[in-house]
Scaffold this motif. Structure first.
Motif, PDB file in Angstrom:
ATOM      1  N   TYR A  48       5.575 -51.305  38.041  1.00 37.03           N
ATOM      2  CA  TYR A  48       4.556 -50.522  38.593  1.00 37.03           C
ATOM      3  C   TYR A  48       3.612 -51.520  39.223  1.00 37.03           C
ATOM      4  O   TYR A  48       2.808 -51.494  39.789  1.00 37.03           O
ATOM      5  CB  TYR A  48       3.776 -50.536  36.548  1.00 37.03           C
ATOM      6  N   THR A  59       0.793 -44.622  39.088  1.00 37.00           N
ATOM      7  CA  THR A  59       1.004 -43.031  38.029  1.00 37.00           C
ATOM      8  C   THR A  59       1.756 -41.509  39.020  1.00 37.00           C
ATOM      9  O   THR A  59       2.775 -41.856  38.345  1.00 37.00           O
ATOM     10  CB  THR A  59      -0.131 -41.683  38.103  1.00 37.00           C
ATOM     11  N   PRO A  97       5.674 -43.660  41.023  1.00 39.16           N
ATOM     12  CA  PRO A  97       6.887 -43.455  39.473  1.00 39.16           C
ATOM     13  C   PRO A  97       6.825 -42.517  39.210  1.00 39.16           C
ATOM     14  O   PRO A  97       8.896 -42.047  38.071  1.00 39.16           O
ATOM     15  CB  PRO A  97       5.731 -44.400  38.293  1.00 39.16           C
ATOM     16  N   HIS A  98       5.755 -41.152  38.400  1.00 37.66           N
ATOM     17  CA  HIS A  98       6.432 -39.930  37.956  1.00 37.66           C
ATOM     18  C   HIS A  98       7.355 -39.004  38.891  1.00 37.66           C
ATOM     19  O   HIS A  98       8.911 -38.831  37.756  1.00 37.66           O
ATOM     20  CB  HIS A  98       5.472 -39.419  37.518  1.00 37.66           C
ATOM     21  N   ARG A 103      10.742 -40.194  36.824  1.00 34.36           N
ATOM     22  CA  ARG A 103      10.354 -39.843  35.673  1.00 34.36           C
ATOM     23  C   ARG A 103      11.002 -39.703  34.419  1.00 34.36           C
ATOM     24  O   ARG A 103      10.795 -39.564  33.285  1.00 34.36           O
ATOM     25  CB  ARG A 103      10.907 -38.202  36.381  1.00 34.36           C
ATOM     26  N   GLN A 163      13.202 -42.630  33.194  1.00 38.48           N
ATOM     27  CA  GLN A 163      13.077 -43.924  32.936  1.00 38.48           C
ATOM     28  C   GLN A 163      11.685 -43.831  31.853  1.00 38.48           C
ATOM     29  O   GLN A 163      11.740 -44.437  31.173  1.00 38.48           O
ATOM     30  CB  GLN A 163      13.186 -45.153  33.241  1.00 38.48           C
ATOM     31  N   GLN A 164      10.490 -43.337  33.117  1.00 40.06           N
ATOM     32  CA  GLN A 164       8.568 -43.501  32.206  1.00 40.06           C
ATOM     33  C   GLN A 164       9.126 -42.759  31.331  1.00 40.06           C
ATOM     34  O   GLN A 164       8.652 -42.958  29.833  1.00 40.06           O
ATOM     35  CB  GLN A 164       8.683 -42.162  33.513  1.00 40.06           C
TER      36      GLN A 164
END
Length: 107
Positions: A4, A45, A48-49, A53, A55-56
């Motif tokens: 991030y 946001t 990373p999504h 996805r 892992q988040q």
């Protein structure tokens, strides 16, 4: 977490590059805010999504529980992300307008 941070740094560099190509880069506070906030939203946001996805969602589930993670997964849809991006643009413009008025009055 380092992912991030790296994405936010890259988004910041891209937004600074875009601002530096503008003719009135030091006169347009609103444009600076909008570009910076949109790229931070994309870098922090959306990317990373898209890329991480599972892992988040696993991280959210571990931190907040399964019910919360399922609600978050249901909320993170493309139309919702577009609405958030529009709200970011509007709030950036409003915030920069307030900042201009504040600085003009006090400085």
């Amino acid at each position: 977490m380092p992912y991030y941070i790296a994405m936010m740094v890259i988004a910041g560099i891209i937004s600074e590059f875009i601002i530096s190509k503008s003719k009135d880069r030091f006169k347009s506070l609103s444009k600076s805010f909008v570009v910076a906030m949109i790229f931070h939203y994309i870098g922090g946001t959306i990317i990373p999504h898209i890329m991480m996805r599972e892992q988040q969602m696993a991280m959210i589930e571990q931190m907040y529980g399964r019910d919360y993670a399922m609600k978050m997964q249901d909320l993170k849809t493309v139309p919702f992300m577009i609405v958030v991006a529009i709200l970011i643009v509007l709030s950036s413009i409003i915030g920069s307008y307030i900042a201009k008025k504040f600085f003009k009055k006090h400085f």
